[in-house]
Design an enzyme around this catalytic site. Structure first.
Site, PDB file in Angstrom:
ATOM      1  N   ASP A  75      58.074  32.396   7.974  1.00 22.84           N
ATOM      2  CA  ASP A  75      58.962  33.379   7.709  1.00 22.84           C
ATOM      3  C   ASP A  75      60.049  33.598   8.583  1.00 22.84           C
ATOM      4  O   ASP A  75      60.018  32.952   9.787  1.00 22.84           O
ATOM      5  CB  ASP A  75      58.161  34.943   7.777  1.00 22.84           C
ATOM      6  CG  ASP A  75      58.831  36.015   7.064  1.00 22.84           C
ATOM      7  OD1 ASP A  75      59.805  36.115   6.822  1.00 22.84           O
ATOM      8  OD2 ASP A  75      57.830  37.028   6.691  1.00 22.84           O
ATOM      9  N   ASP A  77      61.183  40.225  -1.427  1.00 18.56           N
ATOM     10  CA  ASP A  77      60.063  41.207  -1.230  1.00 18.56           C
ATOM     11  C   ASP A  77      60.029  42.330  -2.028  1.00 18.56           C
ATOM     12  O   ASP A  77      59.198  43.273  -2.268  1.00 18.56           O
ATOM     13  CB  ASP A  77      60.444  42.187   0.186  1.00 18.56           C
ATOM     14  CG  ASP A  77      60.072  41.192   1.329  1.00 18.56           C
ATOM     15  OD1 ASP A  77      59.153  40.111   1.224  1.00 18.56           O
ATOM     16  OD2 ASP A  77      60.593  41.410   2.621  1.00 18.56           O
TER      17      ASP A  77
HETATM   18  C1  DGJ Z   1      58.719  39.653   5.267  1.00 13.34           C
HETATM   19  C2  DGJ Z   1      58.120  38.782   4.118  1.00 13.34           C
HETATM   20  O1  DGJ Z   1      59.018  38.755   3.069  1.00 13.34           O
HETATM   21  C3  DGJ Z   1      56.730  39.584   3.629  1.00 13.34           C
HETATM   22  O2  DGJ Z   1      56.269  38.947   2.461  1.00 13.34           O
HETATM   23  C4  DGJ Z   1      55.796  39.651   4.602  1.00 13.34           C
HETATM   24  O3  DGJ Z   1      55.202  38.420   5.033  1.00 13.34           O
HETATM   25  C5  DGJ Z   1      56.356  40.392   5.913  1.00 13.34           C
HETATM   26  N1  DGJ Z   1      57.562  39.757   6.235  1.00 13.34           N
HETATM   27  C6  DGJ Z   1      55.388  40.426   6.999  1.00 13.34           C
HETATM   28  O4  DGJ Z   1      55.868  40.741   8.250  1.00 13.34           O
END
Ligand code: DGJ
Length: 750
Positions: free
Chosen positions: A493, A563
């Protein structure tokens, strides 16, 4: 690809110098030769005219050296079989003194120098403060499917190799290698991979993907007018806001399955820029590469800078075929070889279920439930390490939190494996929370300007991965994690963009190289990790779809597109995404309702949306009813039956979201024996029946059996001809709002 080479009298393999001495011989040969059939050789050189012809798939791409020694774009479009049709490049006339010939001639890779006022491919300050780059042809080499044209600045200060590669899937790529060939430092201020050019016309349209967090890759098509449209990222990574893909159609408008479409995408995961520029003379130039904003890259004598690959293709069969070409190319050439042949496993991810509150019993309970419905990979998301109880602490400390995992990760991983799944883990290696052991030990390891604020976003700072010690720390932390635990998959991430991009320890002149170095070191860490752990797979995530591009996809199997997991919103995000990237890379979760929009689509609807990519589940399974388990088990079993068609097949976007009451997509297996239709009703209007959906990509003479995965059809069941399915179509019975159906279409042996 050397086997592609068939000796042709006018082709040269190996290095050729700038001297046009063989012109006369070549002209005689050209007159004598009439080659009616299409050559299989991907790159041909017509020495007499100093023209190169690159061909692949449906198109020819032609460039040549003009009478001034400039490299000129000659043609990009529908394949032209007769090489002898091409004559030498000739500069365009001047348009009065304000637009001299150098400014009207479509140069392939113009430097900013002389009388040139359009977007340059290269801008530099050379020794003695000279800010003038004029590139002339020096030599070239052809090696099978690769062409290297070497250009030299007229003062000798810079040498630029323009590297072209022709792929058999109907794609070519270009990038440059810029070398300082002088004895003084040269500073590069703009380094583009290259420019794609189309001839003067009105009525061109640009398609591109844009958005923001929670609504990435939304598709827009708009008319091009004189001037420049810039899509870019200045954020250090690819960005949630714009994606480095474009398509051009026109002057006659293209549709989903008809018309000329020129398209391209950059393979770079840092700050990038694509400038779509219609000149005052109506020529179109699409220039792309590193973003030149804050760009300053010094090269000592002999040093070089390589720009990212800029891929492009052409089709006369509309936007649908443009994406299918890209998808086939990505499956064959871009995605990591080691895992390209495997279907993506059905994945579970804990983020939406448990947030930061992960611990061994809670994750084990989720894993038990996930295994029951057929999940194949269990991924524990954020919250497992350091003092990570919220976004405020712990980033950088990549050891399991001792309260949550008193015996380390092993008991959980063993449990996951005992349940028949493999294990994946979330990491965010390029970041640090100020409240972390790492930051307390190394406050100098972040991007910063001394004495200035260090702006936090999501309570975190960006590690300066350009530094060797930081890069080695990140590699060692990940290597240790993967070596000590049976980890099959990392979700990598990146949850903020760069700010205060200083590197105080480096010489001032080199500090701005972080825009390139960070990304190259990120690539290097992944490459080393994968080399050492060949079975490891990776998902690229950046607050959703902030790092999706053809650079990262050469190193990661899949990406997290957004997200936003609301199923209806996802239809638009996935629709845009599919223009550039294969569904195989598109991780899509089924999550709980009400969604972040407050909407509550049925579980079937949510499943069918997610089944159009690489299926994942993100629900809190400990709260599901028996009925939800039953539906999920059925859907996951159905997905396993169709996933090779969805992930490796040809995608037909039948009805676009937002254009009417229905959205529909169809996937056809590479062997044509299976197809899947997904259909979604947004909202019904009283008395208006949803129209029949006409399928595509089938054999009109074959018979198919249509079975419901979910929902019902107005049509009778039984064998149906491809001709009927493609011309009359199928009519799913969809009612009310947010209704969904899917059908399996299988060829009947006759
Ligand atoms: C952002 C990501 O897009 C989410 O899916 C998740 O992993 C969060 N970060 C976790 O902090």
């Amino acid at each position: 690809m050397l086997s592609h080479l068939r000796a042709m009298p006018f082709m040269r393999s190996g290095r050729v110098s700038a001297s046009p001495s063989h012109t006369a011989i070549g002209l005689v040969m050209l007159a004598a030769l009439a080659v009616p059939a299409r050559s299989e050789t991907p790159i041909r050189y017509v020495g007499s005219a100093r023209v190169w012809i690159l061909s692949s798939g449906e198109f020819s791409y032609v460039l040549g050296v003009n009478e001034r020694g400039e490299l000129q774009s000659i043609y990009w479009g529908q394949h032209i079989w007769r090489d002898q049709d091409w004559t030498a490049a000739k500069s365009h006339p001047q348009w009065d003194g304000v637009d001299p010939s150098t400014n009207t001639t479509p140069e392939e890779y113009p430097g900013w120098g002389g009388l040139r006022f359009f977007e340059p491919c290269l801008k530099a300050t050379l020794g003695g403060g000279v800010r003038d780059v004029v590139l002339k042809y020096a030599s070239h080499e052809i090696h099978g499917d690769e062409l290297v044209v070497t250009m030299k600045d007229i003062g000798g200060g810079l040498t630029v190799d323009l590297r072209y590669r022709v792929y058999p899937e109907g794609i070519i790529s270009k990038h440059s290698v810029i070398r300082n060939s002088s004895s003084a430092v040269a500073t590069i201020e703009s380094a583009q991979s290259g420019a794609w050019l189309l001839p003067a016309a009105d009525g061109y349209h640009l398609s591109y993907l844009s958005g923001r967090w929670g609504e990435e890759t939304l598709y827009t098509r708009e008319e091009i007018h004189r001037g420049s449209k810039v899509i870019e990222s200045r954020r250090g990574s690819t960005s949630n806001q714009f994606n480095p893909w474009f398509a051009i159609d026109g002057p006659e408008p293209a549709s989903e399955e008809n018309g000329a479409v020129w398209f391209g995408a950059l393979g770079w995961s840092g700050s990038w820029k694509i400038v779509v520029e219609q000149t005052p003379h109506r020529d179109l130039r699409i220039t792309g590469g590193y973003n030149d904003f804050d760009f300053y890259y010094p090269l000592r004598p002999g040093e070089s800078l390589t720009t990212p690959p800029f891929y492009a293709g052409f089709t006369s069969h509309g936007f649908g075929e443009a994406s299918r070409l890209l998808h086939r190319f990505e499956l064959a050439r871009i995605l990591p070889r080691s895992s390209a042949a495997h279907p993506r496993p059905v994945l579970y991810n804990s983020w939406e279920a448990t947030g930061f509150a992960v611990d061994e019993p809670g994750q084990s309970a989720l894993a038990e439930k996930a295994a029951q419905i057929g999940v194949e990979r269990f991924v524990m998301d954020d919250g497992w390490f350091g003092a990570r109880d919220s976004s405020r602490a712990g980033l950088g400390d990549w050891t399991p939190n001792p309260k949550k995992f008193p015996n380390g990760l092993k008991p959980l991983i063993d449990n996951v494996k005992r349940l028949g799944m493999d294990f994946g883990l979330w990491v965010e290696p390029e970041m640090v929370n100020p409240d972390s052991a790492l930051y307390r030990a190394h406050p100098d390891w972040v991007l910063n300007f001394p004495g200035r604020p260090r702006s936090e976003a999501r309570n975190q700072l960006v590690l300066n991965l350009s530094r060797d010690d930081v890069k080695e720390y990140v590699f060692a932390a990940l290597d240790r994690l993967v070596s000590e635990n049976a980890i099959a998959f990392l979700k990598w991430d990146l949850n903020r963009n760069f700010s205060e991009p200083g590197w105080p320890e480096a010489p001032t002149a080199e500090q701005r190289t972080i825009w390139v170095r960070h990304v190259n070191n990120y690539y290097e860490v992944i490459d080393r990790l994968r080399a050492k752990h060949p079975k490891l797979e990776i998902e690229s995530c950046a607050s959703g779809g902030g790092r999706v591009d053809l650079g990262v996809l050469t190193r990661t199997e899949e990406v997290w597109p957004s997200d936003n997991t609301d199923a209806f919103d996802r239809l638009s995000i996935q629709y845009g995404y599919s223009h550039a990237y294969t569904p195989k890379t598109m991780m899509a979760w089924v999550t709980d309702v009400p969604s972040m929009d407050g909407r509550s689509e049925s579980l079937q609807y949510r499943f069918l949306v997610a089944m159009m990519g690489s299926l994942g589940i993100g629900s809190n399974l400990t709260k599901w009813s028996p009925d939800e388990f039953r539906i999920a088990s059925k859907m996951i079993a159905a997905y396993k039956n169709i996933r090779s068609t969805v992930q490796e097949g040809a995608l037909y976007r039948l009805l676009a979201p937002g254009k009417g009451p229905l959205t529909a997509s169809q996937y056809v297996a590479p062997d044509g024996n299976q197809a899947v239709l997904f259909a979604f009703l947004h909202a019904q209007q009283y008395g208006r029946l949803a129209p029949a959906i006409r399928l595509r990509g089938l054999d009109e003479h074959a018979l198919y059996r249509v079975q419901a995965i979910e929902g019902r059809l107005r049509e009778e069941s039984g064998a149906i001809s491809g001709a009927y399915l493609m011309n009359r179509g199928l009519t799913p019975m969809l009612r009310g709002e947010f209704d969904a159906a899917a059908f399996l279409i299988e060829r009947v042996n006759q």
